[in-house]
Design a protein around this motif. Sequence first.
Motif, PDB file in Angstrom:
ATOM      1  N   UNK A   1       4.853   5.320 -14.304  1.00 25.29           N
ATOM      2  CA  UNK A   1       4.883   5.440 -12.736  1.00 25.29           C
ATOM      3  C   UNK A   1       4.654   4.177 -12.101  1.00 25.29           C
ATOM      4  N   UNK A   2       3.514   3.508 -12.770  1.00 24.09           N
ATOM      5  CA  UNK A   2       3.169   2.147 -12.408  1.00 24.09           C
ATOM      6  C   UNK A   2       4.020   1.068 -12.800  1.00 24.09           C
ATOM      7  N   UNK A   3       4.912   1.214 -13.828  1.00 20.37           N
ATOM      8  CA  UNK A   3       5.960   0.107 -14.192  1.00 20.37           C
ATOM      9  C   UNK A   3       7.181   0.358 -13.267  1.00 20.37           C
ATOM     10  N   UNK A   4       7.448   1.516 -12.817  1.00 15.95           N
ATOM     11  CA  UNK A   4       8.679   1.740 -12.178  1.00 15.95           C
ATOM     12  C   UNK A   4       8.284   1.179 -10.967  1.00 15.95           C
ATOM     13  N   UNK A   5       7.241   1.066 -10.278  1.00 14.22           N
ATOM     14  CA  UNK A   5       6.881   0.627  -8.692  1.00 14.22           C
ATOM     15  C   UNK A   5       6.544  -0.883  -8.808  1.00 14.22           C
ATOM     16  N   UNK A   6       6.347  -1.511 -10.247  1.00 14.33           N
ATOM     17  CA  UNK A   6       6.129  -2.896 -10.139  1.00 14.33           C
ATOM     18  C   UNK A   6       7.432  -3.762 -10.496  1.00 14.33           C
TER      19      UNK A   6
ATOM     20  N   UNK B   1       0.667  -1.128  -0.090  1.00 12.45           N
ATOM     21  CA  UNK B   1       0.042   0.011   0.023  1.00 12.45           C
ATOM     22  C   UNK B   1       0.992   1.053  -0.004  1.00 12.45           C
ATOM     23  N   UNK B   2       2.217   1.181   0.489  1.00  2.39           N
ATOM     24  CA  UNK B   2       2.814   2.538   0.307  1.00  2.39           C
ATOM     25  C   UNK B   2       3.157   2.830  -0.862  1.00  2.39           C
ATOM     26  N   UNK B   3       3.678   1.705  -1.440  1.00  2.00           N
ATOM     27  CA  UNK B   3       3.925   2.004  -3.174  1.00  2.00           C
ATOM     28  C   UNK B   3       2.714   2.516  -3.755  1.00  2.00           C
ATOM     29  N   UNK B   4       1.672   1.795  -3.654  1.00  2.00           N
ATOM     30  CA  UNK B   4       0.328   2.410  -4.377  1.00  2.00           C
ATOM     31  C   UNK B   4      -0.080   3.673  -3.923  1.00  2.00           C
ATOM     32  N   UNK B   5       0.096   4.156  -2.812  1.00  2.00           N
ATOM     33  CA  UNK B   5      -0.178   5.564  -2.233  1.00  2.00           C
ATOM     34  C   UNK B   5       0.666   6.307  -2.863  1.00  2.00           C
TER      35      UNK B   5
ATOM     36  N   UNK C   1      24.865  -1.813 -14.573  1.00  2.00           N
ATOM     37  CA  UNK C   1      23.882  -1.243 -15.510  1.00  2.00           C
ATOM     38  C   UNK C   1      22.787  -2.180 -16.196  1.00  2.00           C
ATOM     39  N   UNK C   2      22.832  -3.401 -15.844  1.00  2.10           N
ATOM     40  CA  UNK C   2      22.066  -4.374 -16.442  1.00  2.10           C
ATOM     41  C   UNK C   2      20.715  -4.673 -15.354  1.00  2.10           C
ATOM     42  N   UNK C   3      21.200  -4.336 -14.023  1.00  2.00           N
ATOM     43  CA  UNK C   3      20.198  -4.652 -12.871  1.00  2.00           C
ATOM     44  C   UNK C   3      18.983  -3.350 -12.863  1.00  2.00           C
ATOM     45  N   UNK C   4      17.781  -3.911 -12.183  1.00  2.00           N
ATOM     46  CA  UNK C   4      16.878  -3.230 -12.063  1.00  2.00           C
ATOM     47  C   UNK C   4      17.299  -2.381 -10.757  1.00  2.00           C
ATOM     48  N   UNK C   5      17.047  -0.843 -11.025  1.00  2.00           N
ATOM     49  CA  UNK C   5      17.226   0.124  -9.831  1.00  2.00           C
ATOM     50  C   UNK C   5      16.042  -0.006  -8.794  1.00  2.00           C
ATOM     51  N   UNK C   6      16.321  -0.057  -7.490  1.00  2.00           N
ATOM     52  CA  UNK C   6      15.222   0.168  -6.706  1.00  2.00           C
ATOM     53  C   UNK C   6      14.754   1.454  -6.412  1.00  2.00           C
ATOM     54  N   UNK C   7      13.441   1.637  -6.485  1.00  2.00           N
ATOM     55  CA  UNK C   7      12.611   2.766  -6.548  1.00  2.00           C
ATOM     56  C   UNK C   7      12.421   3.131  -4.931  1.00  2.00           C
ATOM     57  N   UNK C   8      12.845   4.380  -4.453  1.00  2.00           N
ATOM     58  CA  UNK C   8      12.521   4.596  -3.141  1.00  2.00           C
ATOM     59  C   UNK C   8      11.186   4.921  -2.932  1.00  2.00           C
ATOM     60  N   UNK C   9      10.645   4.673  -1.924  1.00  2.00           N
ATOM     61  CA  UNK C   9       9.102   4.656  -1.629  1.00  2.00           C
ATOM     62  C   UNK C   9       8.898   5.783  -0.512  1.00  2.00           C
ATOM     63  N   UNK C  10       8.309   6.754  -0.629  1.00  2.00           N
ATOM     64  CA  UNK C  10       7.826   7.709   0.278  1.00  2.00           C
ATOM     65  C   UNK C  10       6.163   7.849   0.625  1.00  2.00           C
ATOM     66  N   UNK C  11       5.984   8.230   1.838  1.00  2.00           N
ATOM     67  CA  UNK C  11       4.616   7.895   2.248  1.00  2.00           C
ATOM     68  C   UNK C  11       3.439   8.726   1.307  1.00  2.00           C
TER      69      UNK C  11
END
Length: 373
Positions: A328-333, A183-187, A358-368
Amino acid sequence: MNEIPLTVKRSIELLGLFLLGTILVIGSDIIMPVIMAFFISLVLLPVFRFLKRNKFPEALAIVLPILMLVIFLAGIVWFFSAQVSNLVEDFPRIKNNVSIHLKSLSDWVSSISHYSAKEQLDFINKYTNEVVSFAGKKMSGVAVTLSSLFVFVGLLPIYIYLILFYKDILLRFIFMWFNESNHPKVKEAIYETETIIKSYLIGLLIQVTYMTILLGGILMVIGIKHALLIGVIFSFLNLIPYIGALIGNVIGVLLTLTSSTELWPIVTVLCVIAGVQFLDNNILMPRIVGSKVKINALFSILGVVIGGSIAGVSGMFLSMPIIAVLKVIFDRTEIFKQWGVLLGDERPAKNPMVFSTFRRKAAIETKPGVEGK
């Protein structure tokens, strides 16, 4: 999902994209007004929240922003109609100028080829009937398009009202699709989508305003006939990425040709359009929209072409915000993150063929997330 073979997962992804495209093609007349209403609702949302905070009844807090939007659009239609009526009033002069240009073109063709003026006239007459017949067949299609446009515009206020009225139900529906741990990522994705769409659409509105004033004003000062009409048409066509600006240049040249027998106004119009576009692309628009919509040029053009083939002008206009929301959706899935990379313009600092980092998936930092104002 992790136990499924990679080829099967990729096949499911491609099948899902294909089905999504098929649904858009089949149901474009129904889906496009809803998507447009959703985006406009996000723009009107701050006004709705402001009125709610000031104790306005919910129905009135929804109706007032929609009424403001209708008045604004009516003003644009009135302004454009006034410019077109000026063009119609100048029709006798336009007809004379067109005859002069056609005579000059005929003389030029005769000078570089063996075709005389009479042979050229016979050639034109030969194909005139075919052109008229083709235009007649298209008229029924135009009538259908106009009726669809009226339905589109008529449904927009209803959809906007219902989306704002039932927004809490829609949000609850979205959250119920995911586990509570996500839910934090969805929000955050919801808040970022709202910010991107508002920034993009309000930026486009500001862009239309200043480009009309700049382009129309400069051409008017120089003395170009129908300067404001050229400015308005180019400003609105420029909303369609890449392709719209090209069409706007062509229409600007044609309007200038019909209003003058000389060539210098054409060169002037093209130079002024190029100057205003350079100012817009490199200085003004980046400061207004900022770096919110990071879509690379390849998929911007593809999106415009595909959107146009699916839903015409509305599809071309909506292509960029739709792609931005998808990113936005793809980056968080996790399973779709590579599609977000494909759509974006964040180029790797090094060649992924050489540097494995540079072949790896970078992590997306999640904020509230913070509620949009």
